[in-house]
Design a protein around this motif. Structure first.
Motif, PDB file in Angstrom:
ATOM      1  N   UNK A  66      37.734  37.159  38.391  1.00 29.88           N
ATOM      2  CA  UNK A  66      39.151  36.980  38.058  1.00 29.88           C
ATOM      3  C   UNK A  66      39.884  36.140  39.109  1.00 29.88           C
ATOM      4  N   UNK A  67      41.127  35.803  38.810  1.00 31.59           N
ATOM      5  CA  UNK A  67      41.942  35.046  39.743  1.00 31.59           C
ATOM      6  C   UNK A  67      42.268  35.895  40.969  1.00 31.59           C
ATOM      7  N   UNK A  68      42.411  35.222  42.113  1.00 32.33           N
ATOM      8  CA  UNK A  68      42.719  35.900  43.372  1.00 32.33           C
ATOM      9  C   UNK A  68      44.097  35.461  43.848  1.00 32.33           C
ATOM     10  N   UNK A  69      44.985  36.428  44.078  1.00 33.42           N
ATOM     11  CA  UNK A  69      46.323  36.164  44.578  1.00 33.42           C
ATOM     12  C   UNK A  69      46.346  36.466  46.076  1.00 33.42           C
ATOM     13  N   UNK A  70      46.696  35.464  46.888  1.00 38.42           N
ATOM     14  CA  UNK A  70      46.774  35.653  48.335  1.00 38.42           C
ATOM     15  C   UNK A  70      48.156  36.201  48.687  1.00 38.42           C
ATOM     16  N   UNK A  71      48.167  37.319  49.364  1.00 37.68           N
ATOM     17  CA  UNK A  71      49.398  38.050  49.636  1.00 37.68           C
ATOM     18  C   UNK A  71      49.791  37.885  51.104  1.00 37.68           C
ATOM     19  N   UNK A  72      50.914  37.236  51.321  1.00 38.25           N
ATOM     20  CA  UNK A  72      51.429  37.108  52.673  1.00 38.25           C
ATOM     21  C   UNK A  72      52.289  38.301  53.054  1.00 38.25           C
ATOM     22  N   UNK A 125      52.932  43.071  34.809  1.00 33.11           N
ATOM     23  CA  UNK A 125      51.938  42.124  34.278  1.00 33.11           C
ATOM     24  C   UNK A 125      51.608  42.497  32.835  1.00 33.11           C
ATOM     25  N   UNK A 126      51.566  41.479  31.970  1.00 32.26           N
ATOM     26  CA  UNK A 126      51.272  41.691  30.555  1.00 32.26           C
ATOM     27  C   UNK A 126      49.885  41.210  30.166  1.00 32.26           C
ATOM     28  N   UNK A 127      49.283  40.335  30.948  1.00 31.88           N
ATOM     29  CA  UNK A 127      47.971  39.800  30.593  1.00 31.88           C
ATOM     30  C   UNK A 127      47.244  39.342  31.856  1.00 31.88           C
ATOM     31  N   UNK A 128      46.002  38.969  31.678  1.00 31.66           N
ATOM     32  CA  UNK A 128      45.132  38.433  32.718  1.00 31.66           C
ATOM     33  C   UNK A 128      44.719  39.512  33.734  1.00 31.66           C
ATOM     34  N   UNK A 129      43.491  39.336  34.200  1.00 35.65           N
ATOM     35  CA  UNK A 129      42.943  40.215  35.224  1.00 35.65           C
ATOM     36  C   UNK A 129      43.034  39.514  36.566  1.00 35.65           C
ATOM     37  N   UNK A 130      43.718  40.123  37.508  1.00 34.70           N
ATOM     38  CA  UNK A 130      43.992  39.500  38.805  1.00 34.70           C
ATOM     39  C   UNK A 130      43.747  40.528  39.905  1.00 34.70           C
ATOM     40  N   UNK A 131      43.239  40.069  41.032  1.00 33.72           N
ATOM     41  CA  UNK A 131      43.100  40.929  42.195  1.00 33.72           C
ATOM     42  C   UNK A 131      43.859  40.315  43.356  1.00 33.72           C
ATOM     43  N   UNK A 132      44.283  41.141  44.297  1.00 31.72           N
ATOM     44  CA  UNK A 132      45.053  40.675  45.441  1.00 31.72           C
ATOM     45  C   UNK A 132      44.213  40.636  46.701  1.00 31.72           C
ATOM     46  N   UNK A 133      44.551  39.704  47.590  1.00 32.31           N
ATOM     47  CA  UNK A 133      43.872  39.579  48.877  1.00 32.31           C
ATOM     48  C   UNK A 133      44.925  39.381  49.956  1.00 32.31           C
ATOM     49  N   UNK A 134      44.981  40.315  50.891  1.00 30.66           N
ATOM     50  CA  UNK A 134      45.950  40.243  51.979  1.00 30.66           C
ATOM     51  C   UNK A 134      45.423  39.300  53.057  1.00 30.66           C
ATOM     52  N   UNK A 135      46.276  38.442  53.570  1.00 34.23           N
ATOM     53  CA  UNK A 135      45.886  37.486  54.595  1.00 34.23           C
ATOM     54  C   UNK A 135      45.267  38.198  55.799  1.00 34.23           C
ATOM     55  N   UNK A 136      44.245  37.565  56.381  1.00 32.74           N
ATOM     56  CA  UNK A 136      43.592  38.109  57.570  1.00 32.74           C
ATOM     57  C   UNK A 136      44.443  37.846  58.807  1.00 32.74           C
ATOM     58  N   UNK A 137      44.453  38.817  59.715  1.00 31.18           N
ATOM     59  CA  UNK A 137      45.172  38.685  60.983  1.00 31.18           C
ATOM     60  C   UNK A 137      44.238  39.128  62.100  1.00 31.18           C
ATOM     61  N   UNK A 138      44.039  38.330  63.134  1.00 31.40           N
ATOM     62  CA  UNK A 138      43.162  38.719  64.247  1.00 31.40           C
ATOM     63  C   UNK A 138      43.691  39.963  64.963  1.00 31.40           C
ATOM     64  N   UNK A 139      42.804  40.799  65.499  1.00 31.82           N
ATOM     65  CA  UNK A 139      43.248  42.016  66.190  1.00 31.82           C
ATOM     66  C   UNK A 139      44.158  41.760  67.379  1.00 31.82           C
ATOM     67  N   UNK A 140      44.074  40.583  67.983  1.00 30.92           N
ATOM     68  CA  UNK A 140      44.901  40.296  69.148  1.00 30.92           C
ATOM     69  C   UNK A 140      46.300  39.818  68.820  1.00 30.92           C
ATOM     70  N   UNK A 141      46.703  39.883  67.545  1.00 32.15           N
ATOM     71  CA  UNK A 141      48.010  39.346  67.135  1.00 32.15           C
ATOM     72  C   UNK A 141      49.161  40.294  67.397  1.00 32.15           C
ATOM     73  N   UNK A 142      48.875  41.515  67.818  1.00 31.47           N
ATOM     74  CA  UNK A 142      49.950  42.447  68.129  1.00 31.47           C
ATOM     75  C   UNK A 142      50.404  43.261  66.929  1.00 31.47           C
TER      76      UNK A 142
END
Length: 280
Positions: free
Chosen positions: A132-138, A206-223
């Motif tokens: 399915x489509x991937x939504x990048x979540x900021x 949402x009314x249609x389509x199968x979509x999954x979310x992906x949260x942006x990666x953040x390095x552990x040293x980012x605070x």
């Protein structure tokens, strides 16, 4: 790079320490001879018989459970056309010193398309697709959302625009206030039930389509933003930053303190997983 053969006889399929499968290869005594070489189960390449018959080609199939393998596949299908570097030159002659050197004409970076790929593109077939489509979540810390503006725009006017105080992440808070169903979803699960309306800048069911979310990666040293991201994997339906930092009815000053209170940082497992993921 192809794996080396022959393999060892193995009675059962197992997974080695690096996560690679060791397939069962029974010593059943069956041997065939190819060009004078005796071959048994140790020389069988992992394959799918349906694919071999369907496409009439050599297709190797391996089971994988590592992100590095998946990253390699996506990098390969998105890398673009094969390219060749061609250099044009002429043999030296007696007046070589007087010849002018045209570096542009001597160097070409060319795109190469094989006949089968050319035919595939001419007929307009899909090169690849994802389903399915991937939504990048900021996401962002309070009052640290990104603001996009053009070079000619006045910064004071941009700062006064209503859209400055709107973002996908803040819209998640508002949707949690409005929809009861949203209160049962984490941030990554949210796009499965809701869709972001870019023009209205709101989340809607949402009314249609199968979509999954992906949260942006953040390095552990980012605070603090790293600890916020860590919380987003567990918290469901918050309506504010303060609710995210609240654990057992206690509001903590920082996301890091809240993570400790929730038991997410009792050991170094999260850091070890992040380092292993980054190394691949």
């Amino acid at each position: 790079m192809y794996p080396t053969f022959s393999k060892k006889f193995v009675e059962t399929t197992s997974i080695d320490d690096d996560g690679y499968p060791i397939y069962r290869r029974k010593d059943d005594g069956k041997v065939i001879t190819k060009t004078g070489v005796d071959l048994d189960n140790r020389y069988v390449v992992p394959h799918n018989r349906f694919l071999l018959l369907r496409y009439g080609a050599h297709i190797n199939v391996e089971w994988c459970n590592q992100s590095r393998s998946i990253k390699y596949l996506f990098k390969y299908v998105n890398k673009g056309n094969d390219r060749i570097t061609a250099t044009f030159y002429k043999t030296a002659n007696e007046n070589a010193e007087e010849d002018e050197v045209d570096e542009v004409s001597m160097y070409y970076n060319c795109r190469y398309i094989s006949p089968c790929e050319a035919a595939w593109r001419i007929f307009g077939y899909n090169i690849h697709y994802r389903d399915p489509s991937v939504i990048r979540l900021g996401f962002h810390l309070p009052n640290e959302q990104s603001v996009i503006f053009k070079d000619h725009e006045n910064l004071d006017e941009v700062a006064r625009q209503a859209s400055v105080k709107e973002s996908i992440f803040l819209g998640w808070f508002e949707a949690n206030k409005e929809y009861q169903e949203a209160r049962s979803l984490t941030y990554a699960e949210f796009p499965t039930k809701f869709v972001w309306k870019a023009q209205e800048r709101v989340w809607a069911p949402r009314k249609s389509h199968s979509v999954i979310g992906r949260v942006f990666f953040v390095p552990p040293g980012s605070g603090e933003i790293y600890y916020l991201r860590l919380f987003l994997n567990f918290v469901r339906g918050p309506i504010s930053y303060e609710e995210i930092k609240t654990v057992d009815d206690v509001l903590y000053e920082t996301f890091r303190d809240a993570c400790y209170a929730r038991g997410l940082l009792d050991d170094d497992k999260e850091y070890i997983d992040a380092i292993e993921e980054a190394s691949s």
